[in-house]
Design a protein around this motif. Structure first.
Motif, short mmCIF file in Angstrom:
data_model
loop_
_atom_site.label_atom_id
_atom_site.label_comp_id
_atom_site.label_asym_id
_atom_site.label_seq_id
_atom_site.Cartn_x
_atom_site.Cartn_y
_atom_site.Cartn_z
N CYS A 108 -1.01 -4.86 5.69
CA CYS A 108 0.29 -4.22 5.88
C CYS A 108 1.30 -4.90 4.97
CB CYS A 108 0.72 -4.36 7.34
SG CYS A 108 2.20 -3.43 7.77
N HIS A 111 6.38 -2.65 7.39
CA HIS A 111 6.07 -2.41 8.80
C HIS A 111 6.42 -0.99 9.21
CE1 HIS A 111 5.35 -3.17 12.96
NE2 HIS A 111 6.62 -3.06 13.30
N CYS A 116 2.04 1.06 13.23
CA CYS A 116 1.40 -0.26 13.14
C CYS A 116 1.08 -0.81 14.53
CB CYS A 116 2.31 -1.26 12.44
SG CYS A 116 2.22 -1.28 10.65
N CYS A 185 6.12 -6.85 7.01
CA CYS A 185 5.03 -6.76 7.98
C CYS A 185 4.04 -7.88 7.69
CB CYS A 185 4.36 -5.39 7.84
SG CYS A 185 3.07 -5.05 9.05
N THR A 187 0.70 -9.61 8.85
CA THR A 187 -0.48 -9.43 9.69
C THR A 187 -1.61 -10.41 9.33
OG1 THR A 187 -1.31 -7.71 8.20
CG2 THR A 187 0.00 -6.99 10.11
#
Length: 192
Positions: A108, A111, A116, A185, A187
């Protein structure tokens, strides 16, 4: 006059294409109007309200008629079919949504507030964000991830920082930047 086999095949192919085009799904004006209305309603909020409301909405209650993606200086709110897109400006700060994980994650960069999801929904995490240059602590708190597995934080723009996340006796650390070309984002924080 009789057509040879080849021209008849071409004529048949053209006619078949025209028939299929006529049978293809036609745009649904009512559905497009509903999507446009949903986009306008969400885009009427300021960026902070928009992000806070969508992040806090349980995954199974998230709107299906709108997409919302966080960029460095705006939230793009659009209809799922791409027929409409509105920019909601983000003033002064950089929003970073973090989804720590143990077993499973996804790539990602920007976001998505509507699609998500991370594996640790509703989990208690401790997050610490420290400026790499000055040592200033921007975040030092224990919070709970939203139903989508993310916890979001407003950070100053144009910093380099180290983020440490701890949950259930496991932790992860990484460096991030909040410049005009950086992610919203995160992750990649695998808790070990």
């Amino acid at each position: 006059m009789r057509l040879s086999t080849r021209p008849r095949l071409i004529v048949s192919a053209v006619l078949a294409a025209l028939v299929l085009a006529g049978c293809a799904a036609q745009p649904d004006p009512e559905r497009e109007t509903e999507a446009a209305t949903a986009v306008e309603q969400w885009a009427a909020l300021d960026a902070t309200e928009l992000i806070d409301q969508l992040e806090a909405t349980p995954v199974d209650e998230r709107p299906q008629d709108v997409m919302a993606s966080i960029r460095q200086d705006e939230v793009l709110v659009s209809a799922p079919d791409g027929s409409q897109e509105v920019s909601v400006p983000i003033e002064e700060s950089h929003y970073l949504s973090i989804a720590p994980y143990v077993d499973q994650t996804h790539d990602c960069f920007f976001h998505s507030l509507t699609t998500c999801t991370g594996e640790m929904g509703g989990e208690e995490i401790t997050v610490r964000v420290v400026d790499d240059r000055t040592g200033e602590v921007y975040v030092d708190e224990t919070s709970r991830t939203h139903d989508n597995g993310f916890a979001g934080f407003w950070l100053p723009r144009d910093i380099s920082a180290t983020i440490t996340v701890t949950a259930a006796g496991r932790s992860a650390e990484t460096s991030v930047e909040t410049g005009p070309d950086d992610l919203t984002c995160l992750t990649s924080l695998q808790l070990t």
